[in-house]
Write an enzyme that holds these catalytic residues in place. Sequence first.
Site, PDB file in Angstrom:
ATOM      1  N   ARG A  76     -25.151  -9.627  -8.057  1.00  0.00           N
ATOM      2  CA  ARG A  76     -24.053  -8.751  -7.634  1.00  0.00           C
ATOM      3  C   ARG A  76     -24.338  -8.190  -6.243  1.00  0.00           C
ATOM      4  NH1 ARG A  76     -25.051  -7.833 -13.137  1.00  0.00           N
ATOM      5  NH2 ARG A  76     -23.249  -8.183 -14.479  1.00  0.00           N
ATOM      6  N   ASP A 132     -21.774  -2.962 -19.644  1.00  0.00           N
ATOM      7  CA  ASP A 132     -23.125  -3.234 -20.150  1.00  0.00           C
ATOM      8  C   ASP A 132     -23.370  -2.428 -21.428  1.00  0.00           C
ATOM      9  OD1 ASP A 132     -24.160  -4.234 -17.159  1.00  0.00           O
ATOM     10  OD2 ASP A 132     -22.774  -2.575 -17.177  1.00  0.00           O
ATOM     11  N   ARG A 170     -21.610  -4.115 -24.177  1.00  0.00           N
ATOM     12  CA  ARG A 170     -22.354  -5.311 -24.600  1.00  0.00           C
ATOM     13  C   ARG A 170     -23.532  -4.909 -25.488  1.00  0.00           C
ATOM     14  NH1 ARG A 170     -21.916  -7.882 -18.508  1.00  0.00           N
ATOM     15  NH2 ARG A 170     -20.112  -9.209 -18.913  1.00  0.00           N
ATOM     16  N   SER A 208     -16.768   1.650 -12.390  1.00  0.00           N
ATOM     17  CA  SER A 208     -16.869   1.242 -13.805  1.00  0.00           C
ATOM     18  C   SER A 208     -18.328   1.256 -14.262  1.00  0.00           C
ATOM     19  CB  SER A 208     -16.247  -0.133 -14.025  1.00  0.00           C
ATOM     20  OG  SER A 208     -16.844  -1.086 -13.177  1.00  0.00           O
ATOM     21  N   HIS A 236     -25.289  -1.258 -12.190  1.00  0.00           N
ATOM     22  CA  HIS A 236     -24.630  -2.344 -12.919  1.00  0.00           C
ATOM     23  C   HIS A 236     -25.174  -3.629 -12.297  1.00  0.00           C
ATOM     24  CE1 HIS A 236     -21.770  -5.010 -14.720  1.00  0.00           C
ATOM     25  NE2 HIS A 236     -21.188  -5.287 -13.577  1.00  0.00           N
ATOM     26  N   TYR A 277       0.803  -1.227   0.000  1.00  0.00           N
ATOM     27  CA  TYR A 277       0.000   0.000   0.000  1.00  0.00           C
ATOM     28  C   TYR A 277       0.835   1.276   0.000  1.00  0.00           C
ATOM     29  CZ  TYR A 277      -4.165  -2.794   0.254  1.00  0.00           C
ATOM     30  OH  TYR A 277      -5.158  -3.675  -0.066  1.00  0.00           O
TER      31      TYR A 277
HETATM   32  P1  NAD Z   1     -10.922 -13.112  -8.267  1.00  0.00           P
HETATM   33  O1  NAD Z   1     -11.352 -13.946  -7.111  1.00  0.00           O
HETATM   34  O2  NAD Z   1     -10.285 -13.756  -9.448  1.00  0.00           O
HETATM   35  O3  NAD Z   1      -9.914 -11.976  -7.750  1.00  0.00           O
HETATM   36  C1  NAD Z   1     -10.097 -11.257  -6.585  1.00  0.00           C
HETATM   37  C2  NAD Z   1      -8.713 -10.927  -6.055  1.00  0.00           C
HETATM   38  O4  NAD Z   1      -8.882 -10.082  -4.928  1.00  0.00           O
HETATM   39  C3  NAD Z   1      -7.928 -12.155  -5.598  1.00  0.00           C
HETATM   40  O5  NAD Z   1      -6.655 -12.183  -6.214  1.00  0.00           O
HETATM   41  C4  NAD Z   1      -7.830 -11.966  -4.074  1.00  0.00           C
HETATM   42  O6  NAD Z   1      -6.617 -12.471  -3.533  1.00  0.00           O
HETATM   43  C5  NAD Z   1      -7.894 -10.437  -3.976  1.00  0.00           C
HETATM   44  N1  NAD Z   1      -8.322  -9.962  -2.669  1.00  0.00           N
HETATM   45  C6  NAD Z   1      -9.401 -10.346  -1.944  1.00  0.00           C
HETATM   46  N2  NAD Z   1      -9.452  -9.647  -0.802  1.00  0.00           N
HETATM   47  C7  NAD Z   1      -8.410  -8.784  -0.802  1.00  0.00           C
HETATM   48  C8  NAD Z   1      -7.928  -7.812   0.102  1.00  0.00           C
HETATM   49  N3  NAD Z   1      -8.545  -7.570   1.258  1.00  0.00           N
HETATM   50  N4  NAD Z   1      -6.812  -7.139  -0.228  1.00  0.00           N
HETATM   51  C9  NAD Z   1      -6.170  -7.375  -1.389  1.00  0.00           C
HETATM   52  N5  NAD Z   1      -6.566  -8.280  -2.291  1.00  0.00           N
HETATM   53  C10 NAD Z   1      -7.673  -8.984  -1.988  1.00  0.00           C
HETATM   54  O7  NAD Z   1     -12.208 -12.269  -8.714  1.00  0.00           O
HETATM   55  P2  NAD Z   1     -12.431 -11.536 -10.133  1.00  0.00           P
HETATM   56  O8  NAD Z   1     -13.117 -12.479 -11.046  1.00  0.00           O
HETATM   57  O9  NAD Z   1     -11.178 -10.886 -10.537  1.00  0.00           O
HETATM   58  O10 NAD Z   1     -13.510 -10.430  -9.710  1.00  0.00           O
HETATM   59  C11 NAD Z   1     -13.146  -9.331  -8.900  1.00  0.00           C
HETATM   60  C12 NAD Z   1     -14.339  -8.426  -8.696  1.00  0.00           C
HETATM   61  O11 NAD Z   1     -14.682  -7.792  -9.935  1.00  0.00           O
HETATM   62  C13 NAD Z   1     -15.610  -9.176  -8.244  1.00  0.00           C
HETATM   63  O12 NAD Z   1     -16.289  -8.412  -7.270  1.00  0.00           O
HETATM   64  C14 NAD Z   1     -16.426  -9.254  -9.518  1.00  0.00           C
HETATM   65  O13 NAD Z   1     -17.820  -9.395  -9.261  1.00  0.00           O
HETATM   66  C15 NAD Z   1     -16.088  -7.921 -10.124  1.00  0.00           C
HETATM   67  N6  NAD Z   1     -16.409  -7.766 -11.538  1.00  0.00           N
HETATM   68  C16 NAD Z   1     -16.895  -6.564 -11.901  1.00  0.00           C
HETATM   69  C17 NAD Z   1     -17.286  -6.332 -13.193  1.00  0.00           C
HETATM   70  C18 NAD Z   1     -17.838  -4.972 -13.569  1.00  0.00           C
HETATM   71  O14 NAD Z   1     -18.397  -4.778 -14.673  1.00  0.00           O
HETATM   72  N7  NAD Z   1     -17.728  -3.996 -12.683  1.00  0.00           N
HETATM   73  C19 NAD Z   1     -17.144  -7.339 -14.167  1.00  0.00           C
HETATM   74  C20 NAD Z   1     -16.613  -8.566 -13.773  1.00  0.00           C
HETATM   75  C21 NAD Z   1     -16.269  -8.772 -12.452  1.00  0.00           C
END
Ligand code: NAD
Length: 315
Positions: A91, A151, A154, A146, A178, A68
């Site tokens: 979500r 969406d 898409r 984001s 979203h 950090y």
């Molecule tokens: P993932 O499980 O592959 O990755 C999450 C990562 O976060 C992991 O590497 C984990 O170690 C890390 N992590 C968890 N807690 C932590 C903490 N306290 N400090 C530091 N690192 C930490 O998940 P993903 O598939 O990459 O998805 C991540 C997020 O993005 C999810 O909430 C998912 O729903 C979201 N997402 C958002 C959109 C969008 O359009 N906004 C699209 C797809 C996914």
Amino acid sequence: MTIKCTNKVALIGTGFVGSSYAFALLNQGIAHELVLIDMNKDKADGDARDLSHGLAFASPMKIHAGDYSDCQDADLVVITAGANQKPGETRLDLVEKNIKIFKGIVDEVMASGFNGIFLVATNPVDILTYATWKFSGLPKERVIGSGTILDTARLRYLVGEHFDIDTRNIHAYIMGEHGDTEFPVWSHTTIGASHLSELIDMENEDIQNKLDEIFLNVRDAAYHIIERKGATYYGIAMGLARITRAIFNNENSILTVSSLLQGEYGQDDVYIGVPAIINREGVRKVVELPLNEKERQQFEHSSGTLKKVMENAFS
Ligand code: NAD
């Protein structure tokens, strides 16, 4: 904020979404420095090494794993850390877990002396962006979610497929949460410079059904992908890279992001997906479209849904 000549991104969360975003940044040469931070330090370090091996084929960029304290001089902190949706989960089901995670993350980032822009992608993104704004104390312009950028992409893709026209010539927005209450703004959809209503008879029932089908495929896209491969990440990674480019290049581009409303669209104290002008300062302005009656009601419903979840989550 003064303009520096280095563009430094600190990425928190190097899971599917985070690492895909890092790869997009590298491929598109958007940042000069990228720090990868994850509670799984080996994953962040492994990704930093792997990505660095692509530098011979990309623009110069400093890529390293960090902690950090590296956020102190970052221009942009992107948060993709936290739990993701399991098959069947919405979500909004993720809210409690991820708010707790965010309190820890945002406090640590701010303790570093960070004074840049936050970009949040973790779900439920609108609520977690609000949480980031509250926890950080930064001005609303510098905390962006984001939102409905994915969406909207898409929708543009599917409309383009339907009319057999390049996606980039489709100008259409998904607004709202979203999530399940988002909605398409058909009243402001153009293909090239032609309004949709000039090209098709929007009152025709078959055409209405087709537009509804396109929208349902947009709204439910994440469920369809998660059923098939467990997570969605390439599309959102490209969307995050697009927002990053708009910020670093001071583009004044209009993108659908999650932004704090303070009176716009008749809403207050809610982060939600709206078109907004994005530049080096973050959100320059929310663009207020004159919505038709149906869209106005859909916006109100979406905003109300988010507020209800927030009341419980922050009480
Ligand atoms: P993932 O499980 O592959 O990755 C999450 C990562 O976060 C992991 O590497 C984990 O170690 C890390 N992590 C968890 N807690 C932590 C903490 N306290 N400090 C530091 N690192 C930490 O998940 P993903 O598939 O990459 O998805 C991540 C997020 O993005 C999810 O909430 C998912 O729903 C979201 N997402 C958002 C959109 C969008 O359009 N906004 C699209 C797809 C996914």
